[in-house]
Enzyme design. Structure first.
Site, PDB file in Angstrom:
ATOM      1  CB  CYS A 226      -0.913  -0.028   1.233  1.00  0.00           C
ATOM      2  SG  CYS A 226      -1.981   1.411   1.371  1.00  0.00           S
TER       3      CYS A 226
ATOM      4  CB  CYS B  98      -0.592   2.454   4.033  1.00  0.00           C
ATOM      5  SG  CYS B  98      -2.071   1.895   3.196  1.00  0.00           S
ATOM      6  CG  ASP B  99       3.203   0.979   4.413  1.00  0.00           C
ATOM      7  OD1 ASP B  99       2.726   1.460   5.450  1.00  0.00           O
ATOM      8  OD2 ASP B  99       3.034  -0.198   4.061  1.00  0.00           O
TER       9      ASP B  99
HETATM   10  C1  LIG Z   1      -0.548  -3.588   4.287  1.00  0.00           C
HETATM   11  C2  LIG Z   1      -1.694  -2.633   4.351  1.00  0.00           C
HETATM   12  C3  LIG Z   1      -1.524  -1.435   5.021  1.00  0.00           C
HETATM   13  C4  LIG Z   1      -2.570  -0.509   5.055  1.00  0.00           C
HETATM   14  N1  LIG Z   1      -2.394   0.703   5.689  1.00  0.00           N
HETATM   15  C5  LIG Z   1      -3.379   1.640   5.630  1.00  0.00           C
HETATM   16  C6  LIG Z   1      -3.197   2.953   6.181  1.00  0.00           C
HETATM   17  O1  LIG Z   1      -2.145   3.285   6.721  1.00  0.00           O
HETATM   18  N2  LIG Z   1      -4.246   3.830   6.077  1.00  0.00           N
HETATM   19  C7  LIG Z   1      -5.415   3.513   5.443  1.00  0.00           C
HETATM   20  O2  LIG Z   1      -6.333   4.347   5.411  1.00  0.00           O
HETATM   21  N3  LIG Z   1      -5.612   2.287   4.909  1.00  0.00           N
HETATM   22  C8  LIG Z   1      -4.618   1.363   4.976  1.00  0.00           C
HETATM   23  N4  LIG Z   1      -4.802   0.130   4.393  1.00  0.00           N
HETATM   24  C9  LIG Z   1      -6.111  -0.187   3.816  1.00  0.00           C
HETATM   25  C10 LIG Z   1      -7.091  -0.494   4.976  1.00  0.00           C
HETATM   26  O3  LIG Z   1      -6.484  -1.365   5.913  1.00  0.00           O
HETATM   27  C11 LIG Z   1      -8.360  -1.121   4.442  1.00  0.00           C
HETATM   28  O4  LIG Z   1      -8.899  -0.276   3.450  1.00  0.00           O
HETATM   29  C12 LIG Z   1      -9.392  -1.341   5.555  1.00  0.00           C
HETATM   30  O5  LIG Z   1      -8.878  -2.159   6.571  1.00  0.00           O
HETATM   31  C13 LIG Z   1     -10.640  -1.965   4.974  1.00  0.00           C
HETATM   32  O6  LIG Z   1     -11.525  -2.247   6.004  1.00  0.00           O
HETATM   33  P1  LIG Z   1     -12.608  -3.414   5.844  1.00  0.00           P
HETATM   34  O7  LIG Z   1     -13.369  -3.414   7.116  1.00  0.00           O
HETATM   35  O8  LIG Z   1     -13.328  -3.257   4.573  1.00  0.00           O
HETATM   36  O9  LIG Z   1     -11.769  -4.754   5.660  1.00  0.00           O
HETATM   37  P2  LIG Z   1     -10.634  -5.490   6.576  1.00  0.00           P
HETATM   38  O10 LIG Z   1      -9.869  -4.508   7.378  1.00  0.00           O
HETATM   39  O11 LIG Z   1      -9.915  -6.327   5.603  1.00  0.00           O
HETATM   40  O12 LIG Z   1     -11.504  -6.395   7.551  1.00  0.00           O
HETATM   41  C14 LIG Z   1     -12.278  -7.462   7.073  1.00  0.00           C
HETATM   42  C15 LIG Z   1     -12.467  -8.476   8.188  1.00  0.00           C
HETATM   43  O13 LIG Z   1     -13.397  -9.471   7.774  1.00  0.00           O
HETATM   44  C16 LIG Z   1     -12.991 -10.707   8.313  1.00  0.00           C
HETATM   45  N5  LIG Z   1     -13.600 -11.798   7.553  1.00  0.00           N
HETATM   46  C17 LIG Z   1     -13.332 -12.135   6.272  1.00  0.00           C
HETATM   47  N6  LIG Z   1     -14.073 -13.206   5.920  1.00  0.00           N
HETATM   48  C18 LIG Z   1     -14.818 -13.550   7.001  1.00  0.00           C
HETATM   49  C19 LIG Z   1     -15.759 -14.605   7.258  1.00  0.00           C
HETATM   50  N7  LIG Z   1     -16.088 -15.521   6.332  1.00  0.00           N
HETATM   51  N8  LIG Z   1     -16.340 -14.661   8.485  1.00  0.00           N
HETATM   52  C20 LIG Z   1     -16.013 -13.766   9.463  1.00  0.00           C
HETATM   53  N9  LIG Z   1     -15.107 -12.766   9.259  1.00  0.00           N
HETATM   54  C21 LIG Z   1     -14.524 -12.663   8.046  1.00  0.00           C
HETATM   55  C22 LIG Z   1     -11.482 -10.661   8.194  1.00  0.00           C
HETATM   56  O14 LIG Z   1     -10.856 -11.582   9.084  1.00  0.00           O
HETATM   57  C23 LIG Z   1     -11.180  -9.197   8.548  1.00  0.00           C
HETATM   58  O15 LIG Z   1     -10.890  -9.033   9.927  1.00  0.00           O
HETATM   59  C24 LIG Z   1      -3.784  -0.815   4.392  1.00  0.00           C
HETATM   60  C25 LIG Z   1      -3.955  -2.038   3.741  1.00  0.00           C
HETATM   61  C26 LIG Z   1      -2.918  -2.939   3.705  1.00  0.00           C
HETATM   62  C27 LIG Z   1      -3.098  -4.235   2.971  1.00  0.00           C
END
Ligand SMILES: Cc1cc2nc3c(=O)[nH]c(=O)nc-3n(C[C@H](O)[C@H](O)[C@H](O)COP(=O)(O)OP(=O)(O)OC[C@H]3O[C@@H](n4cnc5c(N)ncnc54)[C@H](O)[C@@H]3O)c2cc1C
Length: 318
Positions: free
Chosen positions: A145, A148-149
């Protein structure tokens, strides 16, 4: 988070069951519970989603000195729980229609949980190179990302892996910080748009390396170089870099809902900003939704909208 593993107290029925306790799911939960809905969040790993394993977050409003991802996740979790949300460990394995209701099947639980509305917040995953050193140096020179980094690489040399639009755009973005960006692609030409390519080619900080794949990511405590292999000649070489950014695509693991809701070719659930999917009563929030920018702020925005529209749906249909 002491109640997270206490799955015995999960009830048989809720107004809203939210799948995934990332920023999207926990925000939806907070809004819905504050509006007096009875809410269960099921999370297969740990609360916080990707944020929980992000070292440092510098772009979430309000935390102008930055915040550790683990701390921000805990704040999201505590905020939802404060309004009465039940967040429990559980892997959702199947969702079914049952008249107006949805049945949510959870691994190791004999009976499904009944819900008026399901909000899917599964998130998505960046594709990995699957080469030696990639996992070892994740967070210590390997990133997925740039937003992010990128700022951690001020005046450093980085390699950006991938040949599509996002790789080229992210590579150009990284030149704001890095002194040099190598754009590495396994083919002889990039698949990005002409505009993106022209901009990148005109950027003196970017150097293109084509027909090359990463064989390994090397270093001691952090990344010091990568080994490249030219796919045409078979020659290998070392490239000295401080970090590598991998942009070879993202996938969404949505097989368990693909018979219920429309998904695109990469598994993302199709919905616009309303977060309404093709199935009444199923909403989608966060990275797993078809959208352009996947960030914490956009995930919490989706969570808010999904909760508000879920409440509207319940009022109109139950
Ligand atoms: C390496 C990295 C660094 C990042 N750093 C930043 C940053 O500094 N700033 C920023 O704004 N964004 C950052 N991002 C992006 C940000 O983390 C995501 O956009 C954000 O977390 C998305 O939130 P979400 O709730 O959609 O999904 P997620 O955070 O991916 O959460 C989804 C959750 O659903 C759960 N899940 C999946 N399938 C199932 C199932 N079948 N049953 C039950 N639970 C399930 C997973 O275990 C997970 O905990 C980064 C992304 C990455 C990959």
């Amino acid at each position: 988070m002491h109640d997270f593993f206490n799955v015995q107290d999960i009830k048989d029925e809720y107004d809203i069951v939210i799948l995934g306790a990332g920023p999207a799911g926990l925000t939806a939960a907070m809004y819905a519970a504050r509006d007096k809905q009875n809410v269960l969040v099921l999370e297969k790993q740990f609360p916080g989603g990707y944020v929980a394993i992000t070292e440092w977050v510098e772009n979430y409003p309000g935390f102008f000195d930055g915040i550790m991802g683990a701390d921000l996740s805990e704040k999201f979790y505590n905020h939802a729980v404060k309004f009465g949300v039940m967040v429990r460990n559980g892997n959702c394995t199947k969702i079914e229609n049952d008249g107006k209701y949805k049945l949510v099947h959870v691994e190791n639980r004999p009976n499904p949980v009944k819900a008026k509305v399901v909000i899917v917040g599964f998130g998505c995953e960046p594709k990995r190179l699957d080469v030696p050193g990639e996992s070892k140096f994740y967070g210590r020179g390997v990133s997925f990302c740039a937003t992010c980094d990128g700022s951690f690489y001020k005046d450093k040399v980085v390699a950006c892996i991938g040949g599509g639009e996002s790789a080229v755009e992210e590579g150009a973005y990284l030149t704001r910080f890095a002194s040099k960006v190598y754009m590495i692609h396994r083919r002889d030409s990039f698949r990005a748009s002409r505009t993106a390519m022209e901009r990148a080619q005109a950027n003196p900080k970017i150097e293109f390396i084509t027909d090359s794949v990463v064989e390994s990511v090397n270093g001691e405590m952090k990344v010091s170089d990568i080994t490249l292999k030219n796919v045409k000649t078979g020659e290998t070489s070392k490239l000295v870099v401080d970090g590598i950014f991998v942009f070879i695509g993202q996938t969404a693991k949505t097989d368990l809902v693909k018979d219920l809701v429309e998904t695109d070719e990469w598994g993302f659930i199709i919905a616009d900003e309303s977060t309404k999917t093709s199935a009444p009563g199923i909403f989608v929030a966060g990275d797993v939704r078809t959208k352009e920018f996947r960030q914490i702020t956009t995930a919490v925005s989706d969570g808010t909208v999904a909760a508000k529209n879920a409440e509207k749906y319940i009022n109109e249909n139950f």
